[in-house]
Motif scaffolding. Structure first.
Motif, PDB file in Angstrom:
ATOM      1  N   ASP A 178       0.847  -1.197   0.000  1.00 53.30           N
ATOM      2  CA  ASP A 178       0.000   0.000   0.000  1.00 53.30           C
ATOM      3  C   ASP A 178       0.880   1.242   0.000  1.00 53.30           C
ATOM      4  OD1 ASP A 178      -2.352  -1.458   0.203  1.00 53.30           O
ATOM      5  OD2 ASP A 178      -2.170  -1.597   2.389  1.00 53.30           O
ATOM      6  N   GLU A 211      -7.552   7.355  -0.919  1.00 55.22           N
ATOM      7  CA  GLU A 211      -7.951   6.143  -1.639  1.00 55.22           C
ATOM      8  C   GLU A 211      -6.840   5.091  -1.548  1.00 55.22           C
ATOM      9  OE1 GLU A 211      -9.280   6.939  -5.685  1.00 55.22           O
ATOM     10  OE2 GLU A 211     -10.224   8.788  -5.004  1.00 55.22           O
ATOM     11  N   ASP A 212      -7.251   3.846  -1.698  1.00 57.64           N
ATOM     12  CA  ASP A 212      -6.265   2.763  -1.724  1.00 57.64           C
ATOM     13  C   ASP A 212      -5.425   2.839  -2.988  1.00 57.64           C
ATOM     14  OD1 ASP A 212      -7.106   1.700   0.628  1.00 57.64           O
ATOM     15  OD2 ASP A 212      -8.321   0.103  -0.264  1.00 57.64           O
ATOM     16  N   SER A 216       4.408  -1.118   3.875  1.00 53.16           N
ATOM     17  CA  SER A 216       3.805  -0.110   3.009  1.00 53.16           C
ATOM     18  C   SER A 216       4.917   0.812   2.519  1.00 53.16           C
ATOM     19  CB  SER A 216       2.760   0.702   3.779  1.00 53.16           C
ATOM     20  OG  SER A 216       3.386   1.422   4.822  1.00 53.16           O
TER      21      SER A 216
END
Lengths: 391, 391
Positions: free
Chosen positions: B337, B343-344, B362
Motif C-alpha cells: 500500500d 484512496e487505496d 507499506s
C-alpha cells in the motif's frame, strides 16, 4: 584507469541464464568472475543448443560466459568442499541460482560461509525467493512470466497467450541481483561487512509490471493485452505499410500534427474526431482506418524516412539480422565478435557505458570447463594447493 | 543497521519512466532521492492517467516516485541555476533522462558539473545514447522495442506485431543505469572521483536479446515469434484447459515422464514419437494434439493442482488482479500500500531483498511538486539560501 568493479572477485556457482546474466554484467564492469562448475558436466547451458564450432560449443553458453574463468569442483566431495571454502576466504562475492536449500544441504549455506568470511556478499537468484510458501518450487522463465501477470498483458487482444520473446523472467532477476551485489559492495566499503542478497524471478516480474498495477487499482479491471498499441496514447502503435509492419509513436498533439503533414493529410489536424489525444483514443477505429489506408501506399523504408524527417518517432520492426547493419548499434558497440573461436560468433555488448570502462571491439571467449583450475588455485591459494583434478 | 545506499544523495532530473524507475530502485536501497522539477508543471508523468484521489493525483506518477523528495527549480532561470549548482556540490549523483545535449544547452553538462564537484556521478538515460548518429533522436518504449528486434520475436507465429506488455524499453534502461550508478559509487570509495554513466534504451534492448543473437549467428535465420512456446524445449508452452489457458514447463525427460503420469497418460512415456526432447520437438504438432485433448478435460485450477503435485512446473496465466490473492507475492511483500492517500493505492515492492534492508509493509507517498523546497535548502545549503519560490 581501473574499471568500476576491478579487483572484485566473484565465486560464481550459477548455471543457465538468470545467474550467469548477472555475473556477465559484473564481468562487463570489470569483476573477476570465477565459475565453479561440476566436473565432467559443467554449467547445464554447455549442453544447450544452438551449437557452433562443428557442434563442439554451445552458442547459448558462449554468449553468457565470455571472459569468465572456470574451475571444476565437485561440491559433494570433501576435498573439493575444502578448496571451495578456502576460496570463499579470498573472494568478495559468492553467487548461486540453485533451488533454495541446496547450498544448506551441501553445508555451504550463507550462515556457514559468513563464518568463514564475514565480508562475503552472498547473492542468491531463485524462482520464487528464499522465503514464502512457494520458496522451494522450481521455476522457469515461462512460469514466472505466466504467474506474475506479465503474460496476461502481452499479446493480441482476444488472441492466444504470448510469452515475451526474450527471457525477461530470468534476465530481469539477474539484473536486480547485480544491482543488489554492487550495492552490498558499496556498503561494505564503509561497514567492512558482507550481507545476503535474495532475488526471486517472480518478484522481478511483479516489479516490472509498473503501471499495470496502478491501472488495476484505479479501474478495478485487470489490464488486458493490446497487441502493439499503447494503452492511452494514440496513434502509438504498429501499422501495416505496403510491404510489412512498422511503428509510429506520436506521443502528443504536436507530433500528431507533424505526422499528418508527413503523410500529406493536413486536413486531419483540424478533424474534430482527432483533435486531442482523448479524441483520437475515443475514435481509434476510425483513425486506424484512415491511417491504414494512407500508410498502405508506401513501403516501410519509405514511410520511416518520411516520418522520421518530420521529427515523429518511428521505426521499422527490425528482425535480429537487421541489427548487424544498424549504424547506431554499431556506433555503440552493441554487437561484438567473440574472440578465440574458428567460426564467427557475435554477442551483445555492454549497455552500461561508463567513463572508466573502455569500449571494446570484441569480447573474450567463454572458458573451457576447468580451464583455470591451476591458475585460480595458484593465484588465490598461492602454492598451498591440494591439487584439483583437471577434468 | 543502515540501508545499503543510506547517505547517498541523488539530484534527480528524470521524468516519466526510465529515469524515475532507476531512482526508485536507488530509493528502495536507501538513497535520498531529490527530484528537481519544473515549477508549476513538474514531472510530465504528473499529468498521465490513470488518476485517483478524486482525479487529483496521477497513479502513474505515484507508483514511480514513492518516498522521493521534490524541489521545484526553473533551470532556465539564473538564480535557480545557481541553487542547482550549489546543490551539485553537496550530492553524490546527478541523473537525467533528457534528450542528449539538453543539459549542455542549459550550461549544466557533465563537464561543467564535474568542475563544480569532481566526485559527482553523472548518469544519463536516453533513447539512443550519448554517441552515434541517432544520438539526438527522440525515442519511446515502443520505438526501441521495434528497432531492437525484441518486438520481432514476441507474438504469435504469423500474427500481427506485439509489443511486450510492460515497458521493458524504459525499465530495462533504468535498471542498467542503476547498476552503473552503484558501480560508480563503489569505485568512488577507492578513487575519490566520480564518472559519467551513459545508458541507451536501444542498447538495453539489444542487451536482453540474449540467445536470439546466438540463434541467428548459428542458423543464419532471424528468429521469429513463437507465441507462448519455448524455441527448443517441448512441452514448454501455454495449453488450453476447459476454462482458459495455463502454462506447463517440462524442461527435461524426467519432468516429461511426471507430466504423463499427472495427466494419466503413462502410455506416452514410451511412445517413440515423444521419447526425447528432440523427438517431442520434432513431433510437436502431434504432441500438442494429444496433450490438448487431455488438458481440455479439466479446469485450469484442477490441472495446476494436479500437475504441480507431480512436481512439474506449471502456472495459471494470472491477470494482475490475481496477484493480490497470491500467497507467495504477499509473503515476499511484493504488493505494498502507498501511505498518505485517502484512496487505496498499491505499488510493486522492492525485488532486491538484502540483509540490511528491512522489509516494509507499506511505502511512503510520492511528493507534491516542490514539497521539500524549504527542507532540502535548509539541509543541504544550511541557512545560506536564496529562497526558492514555492510553486
Amino acid at each position: 584507469m581501473s574499471k568500476p568493479l576491478e579487483g572484485v572477485k566473484v565465486l560464481d556457482l550459477t548455471r543457465v541464464l538468470a545467474g550467469p546474466y548477472c555475473t556477465m554484467m559484473l564481468a562487463n564492469l570489470g569483476a573477476d568472475v570465477i565459475k565453479v562448475e561440476r566436473p565432467g558436466v559443467g554449467d547445464d547451458a554447455r549442453s544447450f543448443g544452438p551449437f557452433f564450432e562443428d557442434g563442439e560449443e554451445s552458442a547459448y553458453f558462449a554468449s553468457l560466459n565470455s571472459g569468465k574463468r572456470s574451475i571444476s569442483l565437485n561440491l559433494k566431495n570433501e576435498k573439493d568442499i575444502e578448496i571451495f571454502k578456502r576460496l570463499v576466504e579470498k573472494v568478495d562475492v559468492v553467487t548461486e541460482n540453485f533451488r533454495p536449500g541446496t547450498m544448506e544441504k551441501l553445508g555451504l549455506g550463507y550462515e556457514t560461509l559468513k563464518e568463514i568470511n564475514p565480508e562475503i556478499i552472498y547473492a542468491a537468484t531463485s524462482g520464487f525467493g528464499h522465503s514464502g510458501p512457494d520458496s522451494k518450487k522450481a521455476a522457469y522463465d515461462m512460469i514466472v512470466q505466466a504467474a506474475s501477470g506479465v503474460m496476461s498483458i502481452t499479446g493480441e487482444p482476444d488472441g492466444s497467450p504470448v510469452r515475451v520473446g526474450v527471457s525477461v523472467g530470468d534476465i530481469v532477476a539477474g539484473m536486480f541481483t547485480a544491482t543488489g551485489i554492487v550495492s552490498a559492495l558499496h556498503q561494505r566499503n564503509t561497514t567492512g561487512e558482507g550481507q545476503k542478497v535474495d532475488v526471486a524471478m517472480l518478484d522481478g516480474q511483479v516489479a516490472i509490471l509498473e503501471n499495470a498495477i496502478a491501472r488495476y487499482m484505479v479501474s478495478g479491471e485487470a489490464p488486458k493485452p493490446l497487441g502493439a498499441r499503447h494503452p492511452s496514447i494514440t496513434p502509438f502503435q504498429a501499422f501495416e505499410a505496403k510491404d510489412g509492419w512498422f511503428v509510429i509513436a506520436a506521443g502528443n498533439d504536436t507530433l500528431w500534427g507533424k505526422l499528418c503533414e508527413a503523410i500529406g493529410r493536413e486536413d486531419l489536424i483540424d478533424d474534430s474526431r482527432f483533435k486531442t489525444n482523448a479524441d483520437r483514443s475515443d475514435n481509434i477505429e476510425e483513425l486506424n482506418e484512415v491511417l491504414g489506408e494512407e500508410l498502405a501506399k508506401k513501403t516501410v523504408d519509405e514511410w520511416v524516412e518520411i516520418i522520421d524527417n518530420h521529427g515523429v518517432p518511428t521505426s521499422p520492426i527490425n528482425t535480429v539480422d537487421k541489427l548487424f547493419d544498424y549504424p547506431q548499434v554499431q556506433a555503440r558497440n552493441m554487437l561484438l565478435d567473440l574472440d578465440g573461436y574458428e567460426e564467427d560468433m557475435a554477442v551483445a555488448g555492454n549497455p552500461i557505458k561508463m567513463t572508466n570502462l573502455p569500449e571494446e571491439d570484441s569480447k573474450p571467449r567463454a572458458p573451457e570447463l576447468g580451464e583455470h583450475n591451476e591458475e585460480v588455485i595458484d593465484e588465490l591459494l598461492d602454492g598451498d594447493r591440494p591439487k584439483i583434478e583437471v577434468v
